[in-house]
Write an enzyme that holds these catalytic residues in place. Structure first.
Site, mmCIF file in Angstrom:
data_model
loop_
_atom_site.group_PDB
_atom_site.id
_atom_site.type_symbol
_atom_site.label_atom_id
_atom_site.label_comp_id
_atom_site.label_asym_id
_atom_site.label_seq_id
_atom_site.Cartn_x
_atom_site.Cartn_y
_atom_site.Cartn_z
ATOM 1 N N LYS A 153 -12.643 -11.168 -11.130
ATOM 2 C CA LYS A 153 -12.368 -9.746 -11.302
ATOM 3 C C LYS A 153 -11.218 -9.339 -10.388
ATOM 4 O O LYS A 153 -11.406 -9.137 -9.192
ATOM 5 C CB LYS A 153 -13.602 -8.885 -10.979
ATOM 6 C CG LYS A 153 -13.416 -7.423 -11.390
ATOM 7 C CD LYS A 153 -14.408 -6.496 -10.732
ATOM 8 C CE LYS A 153 -13.960 -6.065 -9.367
ATOM 9 N NZ LYS A 153 -12.738 -5.212 -9.363
ATOM 10 N N GLY A 184 -13.895 -2.250 -12.609
ATOM 11 C CA GLY A 184 -14.116 -1.455 -11.422
ATOM 12 C C GLY A 184 -15.321 -1.917 -10.627
ATOM 13 O O GLY A 184 -15.733 -3.079 -10.691
ATOM 14 N N GLY A 223 -11.060 -8.279 0.534
ATOM 15 C CA GLY A 223 -10.875 -6.838 0.447
ATOM 16 C C GLY A 223 -11.250 -6.156 1.740
ATOM 17 O O GLY A 223 -11.205 -6.762 2.815
ATOM 18 N N SER A 224 -11.633 -4.914 1.653
ATOM 19 C CA SER A 224 -11.911 -4.107 2.832
ATOM 20 C C SER A 224 -13.264 -4.469 3.433
ATOM 21 O O SER A 224 -14.137 -5.037 2.769
ATOM 22 C CB SER A 224 -11.907 -2.627 2.468
ATOM 23 O OG SER A 224 -13.027 -2.320 1.647
ATOM 24 N N GLU A 270 -13.555 -12.349 3.063
ATOM 25 C CA GLU A 270 -12.312 -12.284 3.851
ATOM 26 C C GLU A 270 -11.892 -10.823 3.813
ATOM 27 O O GLU A 270 -11.468 -10.312 2.787
ATOM 28 C CB GLU A 270 -11.252 -13.212 3.266
ATOM 29 C CG GLU A 270 -10.123 -13.511 4.232
ATOM 30 C CD GLU A 270 -8.992 -12.486 4.156
ATOM 31 O OE1 GLU A 270 -8.926 -11.625 5.074
ATOM 32 O OE2 GLU A 270 -8.213 -12.545 3.205
ATOM 33 N N LEU A 271 -12.005 -10.164 4.981
ATOM 34 C CA LEU A 271 -11.897 -8.717 5.023
ATOM 35 C C LEU A 271 -10.673 -8.272 5.813
ATOM 36 O O LEU A 271 -9.729 -9.029 5.982
ATOM 37 C CB LEU A 271 -13.197 -8.147 5.600
ATOM 38 C CG LEU A 271 -14.471 -8.691 4.936
ATOM 39 C CD1 LEU A 271 -15.718 -8.134 5.602
ATOM 40 C CD2 LEU A 271 -14.482 -8.411 3.443
ATOM 41 N N GLY A 272 -10.670 -7.047 6.280
ATOM 42 C CA GLY A 272 -9.495 -6.478 6.917
ATOM 43 C C GLY A 272 -9.340 -6.902 8.370
ATOM 44 O O GLY A 272 -10.067 -7.741 8.886
ATOM 45 N N CYS A 281 -3.793 -7.586 5.192
ATOM 46 C CA CYS A 281 -4.924 -7.668 6.121
ATOM 47 C C CYS A 281 -4.504 -8.240 7.467
ATOM 48 O O CYS A 281 -5.116 -7.943 8.497
ATOM 49 C CB CYS A 281 -6.051 -8.501 5.517
ATOM 50 S SG CYS A 281 -5.617 -10.216 5.158
ATOM 51 N N GLU A 291 -7.908 0.080 10.848
ATOM 52 C CA GLU A 291 -6.893 -0.587 10.041
ATOM 53 C C GLU A 291 -6.164 0.479 9.231
ATOM 54 O O GLU A 291 -6.801 1.239 8.493
ATOM 55 C CB GLU A 291 -7.542 -1.613 9.110
ATOM 56 C CG GLU A 291 -6.546 -2.391 8.269
ATOM 57 C CD GLU A 291 -7.219 -3.382 7.331
ATOM 58 O OE1 GLU A 291 -6.620 -4.441 7.068
ATOM 59 O OE2 GLU A 291 -8.333 -3.096 6.855
ATOM 60 N N PHE A 310 -3.271 0.108 7.026
ATOM 61 C CA PHE A 310 -2.758 -0.299 5.722
ATOM 62 C C PHE A 310 -1.574 0.569 5.314
ATOM 63 O O PHE A 310 -1.456 1.038 4.177
ATOM 64 C CB PHE A 310 -3.854 -0.282 4.654
ATOM 65 C CG PHE A 310 -4.090 -1.649 4.054
ATOM 66 C CD1 PHE A 310 -4.417 -2.720 4.860
ATOM 67 C CD2 PHE A 310 -3.971 -1.863 2.682
ATOM 68 C CE1 PHE A 310 -4.624 -3.987 4.326
ATOM 69 C CE2 PHE A 310 -4.164 -3.118 2.131
ATOM 70 C CZ PHE A 310 -4.496 -4.183 2.955
#
Length: 490
Positions: free
Chosen positions: A182, A215, A235-236, A257-259, A291, A385, A387
């Site tokens: 996705k 979504g 993602g976040s 695997e995040l910010g 990230c 963070e 961004f």
């Protein structure tokens, strides 16, 4: 060159479609994909809901056993052909990355180059030894082997849509899994359609890869569907917490695997011109929407003014605008809501005593390269963070104070240390609580050969890339073999 030759990504083949074993309409309908720089509609894609994810997951599970039995050399050959196709069509495909994600051309080409490298690395994984013999307590033979999980769900973000999708997809496929992917609904073409097309043309059997743009409902369906054994999410931290929660309830393996709020520590013996160049690249590349972006510049107070002056000068010479003009260094922020968040963080810092030395304004989604000095704990600019293209400068008196400031964060993704004294930089770096440490470099680094990931709010201790791929996308199976069955006391 034949100017009338059909394009590799001809919308006539996939427009309005999802890829569920083959190109077909999604039960959830369609969505338009727009260019964040100007709002132009680029194409329509299928928009997948729960029922589409369920269909894809069932078909992926049905195909997985045969794919796992496919010779490793065959899997590797298909992956290498996919990498060839990505490279051969790189100029065309990079334009989609630019238009869809707001990338400048150089960043889009990095995605093509690194995407192909990730696929080739995955091809090499298929050829790695997959087990070992074990000591035993009797005359049976014991061995352990790595086996695929089954179906892997991949959820990827908008900022590096191609690379951050293909790094998990290719490794999972190489090791005998099938995949339901996705991509972010804002970047479903460069994050999904491109990948489906290169693998389709490379000869990947039907059912091995499915691309289901959608979504939050589609993402939750991936995490709860009984046919999916593992989810790989990038993602976040907020999104990762939700993914981890749903996967945990359903007893799925999950890789997060995040910010990050990544610190670049600049010591007093650093070359100021080089240090400023590193800080600018780390803070402003792709509008700071990475990230690994340098979220906090920690500089020794003895050189703070010199470093700040140089960084301000660089920020003032980085124009923001539509990347299609090839005349800008910064493209658009991905959404109006994100622009508002960046402005909120900058305004909060100024209200609490930070100095705005460059930028701090925007024209629609084009946010100017911004420099804040005097950023301190308690300000959103220090804690969160961002961004966005905001360089946050904090000074320190001693190396120990620099370590303390860097380690205050709940995140733990990346850090960099710049110093003329390599031993000093290494000693400081050894104290930083991060998943990736870069000595004499800024924080944005990545590639297929290193285990990538973070700790704390930056991830759950899992990694993607290099030797970690086998650990993440397969699991151990113990096999014991007797020459013949023997009786037991019962």
């Amino acid at each position: 060159m034949n100017m009338h030759a059909p394009k590799f990504l001809d919308t006539g083949r996939w427009g309005g479609m999802a890829y569920i074993s083959e190109w077909q309409e999604a039960l959830g309908g369609t969505i338009n994909v727009t260019d964040p720089a100007n709002g132009n509609v680029l194409a329509a894609v299928g928009f997948c809901g729960v029922a589409d994810v369920q269909r894809a997951a069932a078909q992926a599970r049905a195909a997985q056993s045969a794919w796992a039995k496919t010779q490793p050399s065959t899997r590797a050959a298909i992956l290498n052909r996919a990498a060839d196709l990505l490279e051969q069509n790189g100029a065309e495909l990079a334009s989609w990355v630019m238009q869809e994600s707001g990338s400048i051309h150089a960043k889009a080409m990095i995605e093509i180059e690194h995407g192909a490298l990730f696929i080739r690395h995955a091809a090499s994984l298929a050829m790695q030894p997959s087990g070992m013999f074990l000591p035993g307590m009797d005359d049976r033979t014991n061995y352990a082997r790595r086996v695929p999980h089954g179906v892997v769900g991949v959820i990827s973000p908008f900022n590096f849509p191609l690379v951050l999708s293909v790094r998990s997809i290719a490794a999972a496929i190489a090791l005998g899994n099938t995949v339901v992917h996705k991509p972010d609904p804002r970047t479903p073409i460069s994050g999904g359609i491109i990948i489906a097309r290169i693998f389709e043309e490379a000869g990947l059997p039907k059912g091995v890869l499915h691309v289901v743009p959608g979504g939050a409902e589609a993402g939750e369906a991936l995490c709860s569907d009984p046919n999916i054994a593992m989810v790989s999410f990038t993602g976040s931290a907020r999104g990762g917490a939700k993914v981890g929660e749903v996967c945990g309830r359903n007893l799925k393996r999950v890789q997060l695997e995040l910010g990050g709020k990544n610190a670049l520590v600049i010591l007093d013996d650093a070359d100021l011109d080089i240090a400023a160049s590193n800080a600018a690249w780390g803070a402003f590349l792709h509008q700071g929407q990475i990230c690994m972006a340098t979220g906090l510049i920690l500089v020794d107070e003895k050189i703070e003014q010199g470093l700040t002056d140089r960084l301000v000068a660089k920020a003032q010479h980085l124009p923001a605008g539509d990347p299609s003009t090839q005349q800008v260094a910064l493209g658009p922020i991905i959404s109006d809501a994100q622009v508002e968040m960046i402005q909120k963080i900058v305004d909060d810092a100024v209200a609490k005593g930070a100095k705005l030395l460059a930028g701090g304004t925007h024209d629609g989604r084009f946010y100017t390269a911004t420099v804040l000095s005097g950023v301190k704990p308690g300000m959103l600019a220090f804690e969160e963070e961002i961004f966005g293209p905001v360089a946050c400068i904090t000074s320190f008196k001693t190396d120990d104070e620099a370590v303390s400031l860097a380690n205050r964060s709940d995140y733990g993704l990346a850090a960099g240390v710049i110093s003329a004294d390599l031993g000093r930089a290494m000693a400081l770096g050894d104290q930083l609580n991060v998943g990736q440490l870069h000595i004499n470099d800024q924080t944005i680094n990545g590639g297929p050969y290193a285990p990538f990931g973070g700790r704390g709010k930056s991830g759950n201790g899992t990694r993607v890339g290099g030797p970690a791929d086998i650990e993440e996308f397969t699991q151990w199976q113990w096999v014991s073999v007797k020459n013949a069955a023997t009786p037991y006391p019962f």
